[in-house]
Design an enzyme around this catalytic site. Structure first.
Site: not given
Length: 495
Positions: A34, A38, A42, A67, A69, A72, A445
């Site tokens: 694709t 993601c 996702c 690129r 998604c 998500c 402390d």
């Protein structure tokens, strides 16, 4: 979690197939069929394993031509927890890039701060993150641009400028390349404001993500209980404070919600947005990995009940390490209330006034340079404490001492130890809350020793330190769990 997890293919595939949100920001899944990338969680049906490739950063995915998604939104996942837990050059470089140094000073400025050549820094980042400093800064600019496009009505030209792009064309090209949508299309897809959040002109309303669980009690309780009047306040369920930023100043309101931190920001210069977000995330320790921390601490049978009762404690940090160092000195051997009073006097006398139409904030915390001009005789402090404070602010003002997100933790400790009045407690509290060292520890402390004794842990500093070796590298988080056994206001959200 190891920063090279993306190389463990079998483990990554398992995380994607189970939609495990714990790994969001730790690695990214790019899908060969694709061309998108993601986060592991996702919600879409996971691709076939043979179509998955794994990257260590969003910038690496973008560099490889993938690129983001649209479902998500992997560019908005929490940051990698690796940069919190490490003190090496790559981790320091990433903290500086997130703080906007490449946009302001370029790669040469980044390299100079770290004491390396530009070629060395580029090689190290490329080897570990699959992208160089320019690509990492570009990915951050794209994320900032998307945030402004989707959540504000700012004109696109103003957004390009605010996000750090050199031109409108570069802004348009980058958004299209990274998100496969033009800026106008991004805005059209996100026309609604976050549910239940009123939009005010000039105020940006954002959601800061984090890895669950997050326990807000000690985190916001500590910030509210130690708030310096004029600089910080708790108002209407939010921690508010002023921010001194590279191009101007800002006021932020941070409100805990069950699944994010609501953030309202007003800025005098929109170019400061990325760094303001970065500093708010740092302040609230939002990129921590609570599963890794709590799993380790629960191996101690005496700590385990504390962790099980209220998991996900964060370390309350600061937006400015130099400011915190000054406040740590003012807080030596006095009550929380007395420390706030001392700090408020310094703020009124030396801080820069600001206007706050929504509340009671009046000043920025004074810079080391402004404090270097103070007359020590005007300080209502013991003489030795005056000497400690004056020496500290002078060292900060003349840059012989540099404290920040990029500090080498061991070197900063050594330099602080050379100053008069800096014992182990002050140095470690600065390392923990000012520098973000997740393994800083406070065995001297009194609150820690009292909690240790009540739990059946060793209560002498040497014996407690020996026992705490098993808590490494998360001893700063163990400190939060131990402190939280006390009824002090720092451990509770204000009413």
């Amino acid at each position: 979690m190891h920063p090279a997890m993306h190389t463990d293919r079998e483990r990554c595939v398992r995380a994607v197939q189970s939609k495990d949100a714990r790994f969001d920001g730790v690695f990214f899944t790019a899908v060969l069929t694709t061309g998108i990338y993601c986060r592991p969680s996702c919600p879409v049906v996971p691709p076939k394993p043979e179509n998955m490739v794994f990257h260590p950063s969003a910038a690496s995915c973008q560099r490889a031509g993938f690129r983001a998604c649209k479902r998500c939104r992997p560019d908005t996942s929490p940051g990698s927890p690796a940069w919190n837990a490490r003190a090496d050059t790559v981790a320091r470089a990433m903290r500086l890039i997130q703080d906007g140094v490449v946009d302001r000073e370029g790669v040469p400025g980044l390299a100079a701060r770290l004491g390396y050549s530009t070629r060395q820094i580029e090689r190290q980042l490329l080897a570990e993150l699959g992208a160089g400093p320019l690509a990492l800064a570009r990915a951050q600019r794209a994320q900032t641009a998307r945030l402004l496009v989707e959540t504000t009505a700012m004109p696109m030209a103003d957004i390009a400028f605010a996000a750090g792009f050199s031109s409108i064309r570069t802004f348009n090209d980058t958004v299209r390349e990274v998100f496969a949508l033009a800026p106008g299309e991004l805005r059209a897809r996100a026309t609604r404001a976050p549910a239940g959040v009123p939009q005010t002109p000039g105020v940006l309303t954002l959601r800061l993500p984090y890895r669950a669980p997050l326990n807000p009690d000690n985190l916001f309780g500590h910030l509210a209980a130690t708030a310096v009047p004029g600089v910080e306040e708790w108002r209407d369920g939010a921690y508010r404070r002023t921010l001194a930023l590279p191009y101007g100043h800002g006021i932020v309101a941070l409100t805990p919600t069950p699944d994010h931190i609501a953030c309202r920001l007003s800025l005098t210069d929109p170019r400061d947005l990325p760094i303001a977000i970065s500093r708010c995330r740092w302040l609230l320790d939002l990129d921590a990995d609570p599963a890794a921390v709590d799993d380790q601490l629960q191996t101690d049978p005496l700590l385990a009940p504390l962790v099980a009762k209220a998991p996900g404690r964060r370390v309350p940090r600061t937006v400015d390490a130099a400011e915190f160092a000054v406040r740590a000195v003012l807080g030596q051997q006095v009550s929380t209330a007395a420390a706030r009073t001392h700090a408020a006097r310094l703020v009124t006398a030396h801080g820069t006034p600001v206007d706050d139409p929504e509340g009671g904030l009046t000043h920025l915390f004074p810079t080391p340079r402004a404090l270097a001009a103070l007359d020590p005789e005007t300080l209502a402090l013991p003489r030795s404490r005056r000497t400690t404070l004056v020496t500290l602010v002078q060292a900060l003002a003349d840059c012989t001492l540099a404290l920040g997100v990029d500090s080498d933790w061991a070197e900063a400790r050594a330099r602080l130890a050379q100053l008069p009045g800096f014992g182990p407690w002050t140095i470690e509290v600065i390392a923990m809350r000012g520098l973000g060292d997740p393994d800083a520890f406070l065995p001297t402390d009194l609150g820690i020793r009292r909690a240790a004794k009540d739990l059946g842990l060793p209560s002498t500093p040497a014996a407690l330190t020996a026992r705490a070796a098993a808590w490494r590298p998360w001893r700063a988080y163990a400190v939060q769990y131990l402190w939280a056994t006390d009824s002090h206001p720092i451990n509770h959200l204000p009413a």
